[in-house]
Design an enzyme around this catalytic site. Structure first.
Site, mmCIF file in Angstrom:
data_model
loop_
_atom_site.group_PDB
_atom_site.id
_atom_site.type_symbol
_atom_site.label_atom_id
_atom_site.label_comp_id
_atom_site.label_asym_id
_atom_site.label_seq_id
_atom_site.Cartn_x
_atom_site.Cartn_y
_atom_site.Cartn_z
ATOM 1 N N ASP A 58 -10.960 3.123 3.777
ATOM 2 C CA ASP A 58 -11.682 1.776 3.580
ATOM 3 C C ASP A 58 -12.955 1.464 3.123
ATOM 4 O O ASP A 58 -13.252 0.400 3.493
ATOM 5 C CB ASP A 58 -11.603 0.976 5.005
ATOM 6 C CG ASP A 58 -9.692 -0.583 4.844
ATOM 7 O OD1 ASP A 58 -9.455 -0.585 4.166
ATOM 8 O OD2 ASP A 58 -9.084 0.045 6.304
ATOM 9 N N GLN A 113 -5.000 -2.162 9.856
ATOM 10 C CA GLN A 113 -5.061 -3.056 8.875
ATOM 11 C C GLN A 113 -5.141 -3.597 9.741
ATOM 12 O O GLN A 113 -5.362 -3.910 10.957
ATOM 13 C CB GLN A 113 -3.333 -3.342 9.184
ATOM 14 C CG GLN A 113 -3.437 -4.262 7.963
ATOM 15 C CD GLN A 113 -3.406 -4.752 6.143
ATOM 16 O OE1 GLN A 113 -3.941 -3.545 5.395
ATOM 17 N NE2 GLN A 113 -3.740 -5.595 5.816
ATOM 18 N N LYS A 134 0.925 -1.086 -0.054
ATOM 19 C CA LYS A 134 0.009 0.082 -0.230
ATOM 20 C C LYS A 134 0.906 1.198 0.165
ATOM 21 O O LYS A 134 0.855 2.676 -0.261
ATOM 22 C CB LYS A 134 -0.951 0.281 1.006
ATOM 23 C CG LYS A 134 -2.392 -1.415 1.307
ATOM 24 C CD LYS A 134 -2.537 -1.172 2.324
ATOM 25 C CE LYS A 134 -3.863 -2.084 2.087
ATOM 26 N NZ LYS A 134 -4.339 -3.223 3.293
#
Ligand code: GUN
Length: 295
Positions: A119, A96, A52
């Protein structure tokens, strides 16, 4: 059979985003910033986070990674999230998953400012998605990437029967709701199957578009698929393979060899849905920047 090449589409998308980021920098003197928090040392998560960060930098965005020890308290993590919520240079915040046991994922999801929740996990964003306000929310990255693939491959969806196998909050639920919307890329009749569905094959065999997000290697076999179906494989499963250097290889939730013989189009694993997830995360972060700056 058309192979839906997510790797290529993700590169195209990243090139397009790099152009947008350069224009936004020119216009505002600032760059979109994504902060990723990783708690603990899960090796798979470390790889994802590194990828990422690398992708962010490639397209000219600001990437920050906050690495916290596995014994980090929930309170400490919440303090960091509050600071990031109030930091104008941060347009996207991602924690995460999975997180260590002492941290409650839902509490963390709720703590992230929905306007920075790239997200798309916050109930504010998922709720807006269900209501069809897609331009006023963040769509979670994997389902968003699948929409992008269907769109770029001009796959007809209107009035088709889409069967989603899997009901997670991250993939199955948003995916099914997106396919239901009155959008160019969707407008389907939708069935959701899951681990407690008896005779799953009876449903999957009816699918014009079959989306597998179950997390079980090679679960969908040729006898479960209608000839001519479009098959989207979200699975990333490690299976042992002594012939490879690492001793394992990645396979999807769909038995590629069997199913590709009768599908009309299909995503491979790797190189299908996977690379799209990061590309859409970047797109969401750019969109957050544009909303914040009104550009
Ligand atoms: N873990 C695996 N995929 C994801 C993702 O898309 N977002 C977050 N936050 N954690 C993940």
């Amino acid at each position: 059979m058309v192979i839906i090449d997510g790797k290529k589409v993700s590169l195209d998308l990243k090139n397009e985003l790099a152009v947008s980021v350069a224009a936004l920098k020119e216009q505002t003197g600032k760059a979109p910033g994504l902060t990723v928090i990783i708690v603990g040392e899960d090796p798979a998560s470390q790889v994802y986070v590194r990828n990422k960060a690398k992708s962010c930098k490639e397209i000219g965005m600001i990437s920050t990674v906050i690495e916290l020890p596995a014994d980090t308290t929930q309170e400490h993590l919440l303090t960091i999230i509050h600071e990031l919520n109030n930091d104008d240079a941060v347009h996207g915040i991602l924690v995460q998953q999975p997180m260590p046991k002492q941290i409650d994922e839902f509490t963390i999801t709720l703590a992230i400012d929905p306007a920075k929740d790239v997200d798309g996990f916050h109930p504010e964003n998922l709720g807006r998605l269900v209501m069809g306000y897609l331009d006023k929310c963040f769509v979670s990255c994997t389902p968003y990437g699948i929409l992008e693939l269907l769109s770029r491959y001009n796959i007809e969806t209107k009035g088709k029967h889409c069967v989603v196998v899997g009901r997670s909050n991250i993939v199955g639920k948003p995916m099914a709701n997106l396919m239901l919307q009155k959008l160019k890329e969707t407008n389907c009749t939708v069935t959701i199957c899951h681990s407690a569905t008896p005779n799953i094959a009876e449903f999957t065999k009816q699918a014009d578009i079959l989306i597998a997000a179950i997390g079980k290697a090679n679960f969908i076999t040729a006898d479960m698929v209608k000839p001519g179906a479009v098959v989207i494989d979200v699975g990333i499963n490690r299976i042992e393979d002594a012939s490879t250097k690492s001793g394992y290889r990645l396979v999807g939730d769909v038995d590629y060899n069997g199913v590709s013989a009768l599908a009309s189009a299909m995503t491979p694993v790797p190189g299908g849905v996977g690379p799209m997830t990061i590309a859409m995360l970047l797109k969401n972060t750019v969109q957050s920047f544009q909303r914040t700056h009104g550009v």
